[in-house]
Design an enzyme around this catalytic site. Structure first.
Site, mmCIF file in Angstrom:
data_model
loop_
_atom_site.group_PDB
_atom_site.id
_atom_site.type_symbol
_atom_site.label_atom_id
_atom_site.label_comp_id
_atom_site.label_asym_id
_atom_site.label_seq_id
_atom_site.Cartn_x
_atom_site.Cartn_y
_atom_site.Cartn_z
ATOM 1 N N CYS A 87 72.492 31.161 41.828
ATOM 2 C CA CYS A 87 72.793 29.594 41.110
ATOM 3 C C CYS A 87 74.335 29.716 40.916
ATOM 4 O O CYS A 87 74.797 30.459 40.311
ATOM 5 C CB CYS A 87 72.228 29.386 39.950
ATOM 6 S SG CYS A 87 72.304 28.150 38.991
ATOM 7 N N CYS A 134 76.587 29.326 32.004
ATOM 8 C CA CYS A 134 74.959 29.660 31.916
ATOM 9 C C CYS A 134 75.241 31.183 31.656
ATOM 10 O O CYS A 134 75.702 31.904 32.591
ATOM 11 C CB CYS A 134 74.020 29.402 32.854
ATOM 12 S SG CYS A 134 72.441 29.642 32.544
ATOM 13 N N CYS A 145 70.895 20.626 43.583
ATOM 14 C CA CYS A 145 70.292 21.654 42.428
ATOM 15 C C CYS A 145 70.933 23.076 42.639
ATOM 16 O O CYS A 145 71.142 23.368 43.817
ATOM 17 C CB CYS A 145 68.747 21.829 42.785
ATOM 18 S SG CYS A 145 67.726 20.874 41.981
ATOM 19 N N CYS A 169 69.451 14.229 35.113
ATOM 20 C CA CYS A 169 69.611 15.628 34.928
ATOM 21 C C CYS A 169 70.758 16.055 34.202
ATOM 22 O O CYS A 169 71.822 15.755 34.439
ATOM 23 C CB CYS A 169 69.536 16.097 36.478
ATOM 24 S SG CYS A 169 69.656 18.027 36.525
ATOM 25 N N CYS A 217 71.483 33.845 37.282
ATOM 26 C CA CYS A 217 70.589 33.980 38.316
ATOM 27 C C CYS A 217 71.467 34.025 39.667
ATOM 28 O O CYS A 217 72.599 33.420 39.679
ATOM 29 C CB CYS A 217 69.529 32.758 38.594
ATOM 30 S SG CYS A 217 68.636 32.662 37.275
ATOM 31 N N GLU A 264 78.403 18.779 33.960
ATOM 32 C CA GLU A 264 78.126 17.825 34.851
ATOM 33 C C GLU A 264 76.593 17.269 34.633
ATOM 34 O O GLU A 264 75.789 17.687 34.001
ATOM 35 C CB GLU A 264 77.912 18.222 36.305
ATOM 36 C CG GLU A 264 79.207 18.817 36.698
ATOM 37 C CD GLU A 264 79.359 19.292 38.029
ATOM 38 O OE1 GLU A 264 80.527 19.395 38.698
ATOM 39 O OE2 GLU A 264 78.285 19.615 38.510
HETATM 40 N N1 SAH Z 1 68.259 27.264 33.498
HETATM 41 C C1 SAH Z 1 67.080 26.384 33.649
HETATM 42 C C2 SAH Z 1 67.663 25.047 34.051
HETATM 43 C C3 SAH Z 1 68.680 24.740 34.927
HETATM 44 S S1 SAH Z 1 67.669 23.937 36.305
HETATM 45 C C4 SAH Z 1 66.241 26.907 34.952
HETATM 46 O O1 SAH Z 1 66.762 27.613 35.594
HETATM 47 O O2 SAH Z 1 65.240 26.252 35.025
HETATM 48 C C5 SAH Z 1 68.463 24.189 37.761
HETATM 49 C C6 SAH Z 1 67.249 24.431 38.782
HETATM 50 O O3 SAH Z 1 67.950 24.670 40.121
HETATM 51 C C7 SAH Z 1 66.617 25.601 38.498
HETATM 52 O O4 SAH Z 1 65.160 25.422 39.004
HETATM 53 C C8 SAH Z 1 67.148 26.533 39.429
HETATM 54 O O5 SAH Z 1 66.549 27.824 39.725
HETATM 55 C C9 SAH Z 1 67.584 25.782 40.823
HETATM 56 N N2 SAH Z 1 68.579 26.393 41.345
HETATM 57 C C10 SAH Z 1 69.626 27.147 41.218
HETATM 58 N N3 SAH Z 1 70.322 27.432 42.077
HETATM 59 C C11 SAH Z 1 69.999 26.903 43.181
HETATM 60 C C12 SAH Z 1 70.242 26.626 44.530
HETATM 61 N N4 SAH Z 1 71.602 27.202 44.783
HETATM 62 N N5 SAH Z 1 69.564 25.900 45.376
HETATM 63 C C13 SAH Z 1 68.469 25.425 44.972
HETATM 64 N N6 SAH Z 1 68.172 25.378 43.670
HETATM 65 C C14 SAH Z 1 68.781 26.106 42.901
#
Ligand code: SAH
Length: 367
Positions: free
Chosen positions: A116, A109, A331, A102, A113, A89
């Site tokens: 996420c 990935c 996000c 973005c 995490c 996406e």
């Molecule tokens: N892997 C990289 C790039 C992905 S960025 C990174 O983690 O920085 C995606 C962003 O969204 C990251 O800051 C991640 O921590 C955040 N994110 C992931 N899941 C989320 C959620 N459920 N709610 C809010 N932010 C989230």
């Protein structure tokens, strides 16, 4: 037989591909692809036969699977299908003073995490440089078609950019050199892949660095961001300090506020101490609940008090507006399902020309 996908070739390789044409043709085609952001079929200044050949030999890498536009028109999300069937996406966001795309750097990935959605789905494959550049081109074209200019690129879509370093950096160079975006308008976001941050520090282009922190003590961060077990907070701080020393760019920490998990007074103190030591800016965003981690985000009034408490300790913090929630583009919610998966992709909503964004988002840094 396709030579490559459309945005995979650099200028020299395009010249070679068109070596049997008059030399100025390669210039025309390059300008068409990178200045007019056009499909070969739209290049009325090149002969029809060449247009047809370009369509064959330089096919697009991204096939549109779904497009969603938020109700206010300010956020557009595309789901693309890539060669081989993986899906990623891209999210385009218009703000009052800037337009940001973005982009995804991997299909899925491997960082896992817990909160996420992309991490919950596992890793499929790396994106190529051309697949990343093409996401930016598509967003730039849409922006131009709606009288906006794409100004910023954030590597905050699906994937961990620094786990796909060479292709991501190749894309950064192309976005800077061929699409003309300034390095200071490009942001690479990472969970803290330290070898990648060290490599970034040695590059000539000073891009912004965002680190997804979410916890400032190792016990909690080990749970939320498993890579922390390999690269714990002290080591992360040291590498960030070196980055700042050579790049002189602002560092930002992303912090998804999770109700009762990382929004307590101790979290404020730990975060302030960690961020202040690096003069980092903190971006706060309430967690978007995802299927694998249904805990709610911190409610708005406590998000504001968390920010105020940080500010009182001398930490600059911004509450990021949650863009695109109505189209699952928020996000951490980017989780394109493979065909046959259990979760359906977002339903494409009626695509209309978005009205100019009228809402005034709070001033946000970097993004
Ligand atoms: N892997 C990289 C790039 C992905 S960025 C990174 O983690 O920085 C995606 C962003 O969204 C990251 O800051 C991640 O921590 C955040 N994110 C992931 N899941 C989320 C959620 N459920 N709610 C809010 N932010 C989230």
């Amino acid at each position: 037989m396709p030579a490559a996908t459309r945005y995979e070739l650099d200028r020299a390789a395009l010249g070679e591909l068109l070596a049997d044409e008059p030399r100025y043709r390669a210039d025309q085609v390059w300008a068409g692809l990178y200045e007019q952001l056009a499909d070969p079929g739209e290049l009325t200044n090149v002969p029809k036969a060449l247009r047809a050949r370009l369509d064959q030999e330089l096919p697009p890498a991204l096939r549109l699977a779904a497009e969603s536009v938020s109700h206010d028109g300010a956020t557009v999300k595309w789901l693309w299908e890539l060669e081989g069937g993986a899906r990623v996406e891209t999210v385009l966001m218009h703000y009052r003073d800037r337009t940001t795309v973005c982009v995804s750097s991997q299909a899925g990935c491997a960082m896992a995490c817990s909160f996420c959605a992309t991490g919950q789905g596992g890793f499929a494959r790396h994106l190529t440089t051309g697949e990343i550049v093409e996401q930016v081109v598509r967003a730039a074209r849409r922006s131009a078609d709606t009288d906006r200019r794409l100004s910023n690129v954030v590597f905050m879509g699906m994937g961990e950019p620094l786990a796909n370093y060479d292709r991501v950096w190749g894309a950064v160079r192309r976005i800077h050199g061929d699409l003309g975006l300034s390095a200071r308008h490009l942001t690479v976001s990472t969970v803290g892949v330290l070898p990648g941050i060290r490599r970034l520090a040695a590059e000539d282009l000073p891009v912004n660095l965002a680190v997804s922190l979410h916890a400032a003590n190792d016990r909690l961060r080990d749970e939320l961001v498993p890579l922390n077990k390999r690269y714990p907070l002290d080591a992360l701080a040291a590498v960030c300090r070196d980055y700042l020393a050579v790049k002189n760019r602002r560092l930002s920490f992303e912090w998804a506020l999770i109700d009762g998990v990382n929004d307590r007074p101790t979290d404020v103190r730990e975060l302030a101490a960690y961020a202040n030591a690096l003069r980092a800016h903190v971006n706060l965003i309430p967690l978007n609940p995802t299927p694998g981690y249904p805990t709610r985000g911190t409610p708005p009034e406590r998000v504001a008090s968390f920010r105020d408490a940080l500010e009182a300790l001398g930490t600059n913090a911004t509450v990021r507006r949650n863009r695109g929630t109505d189209i699952d583009a928020a996000c951490g919610q980017l989780a394109a399902r493979l065909p046959g998966g259990t979760t359906s992709v977002s339903v494409p909503v009626t695509v209309t020309r978005p009205p100019p964004p009228s809402s005034s988002p709070p001033p946000a840094p970097v993004l």
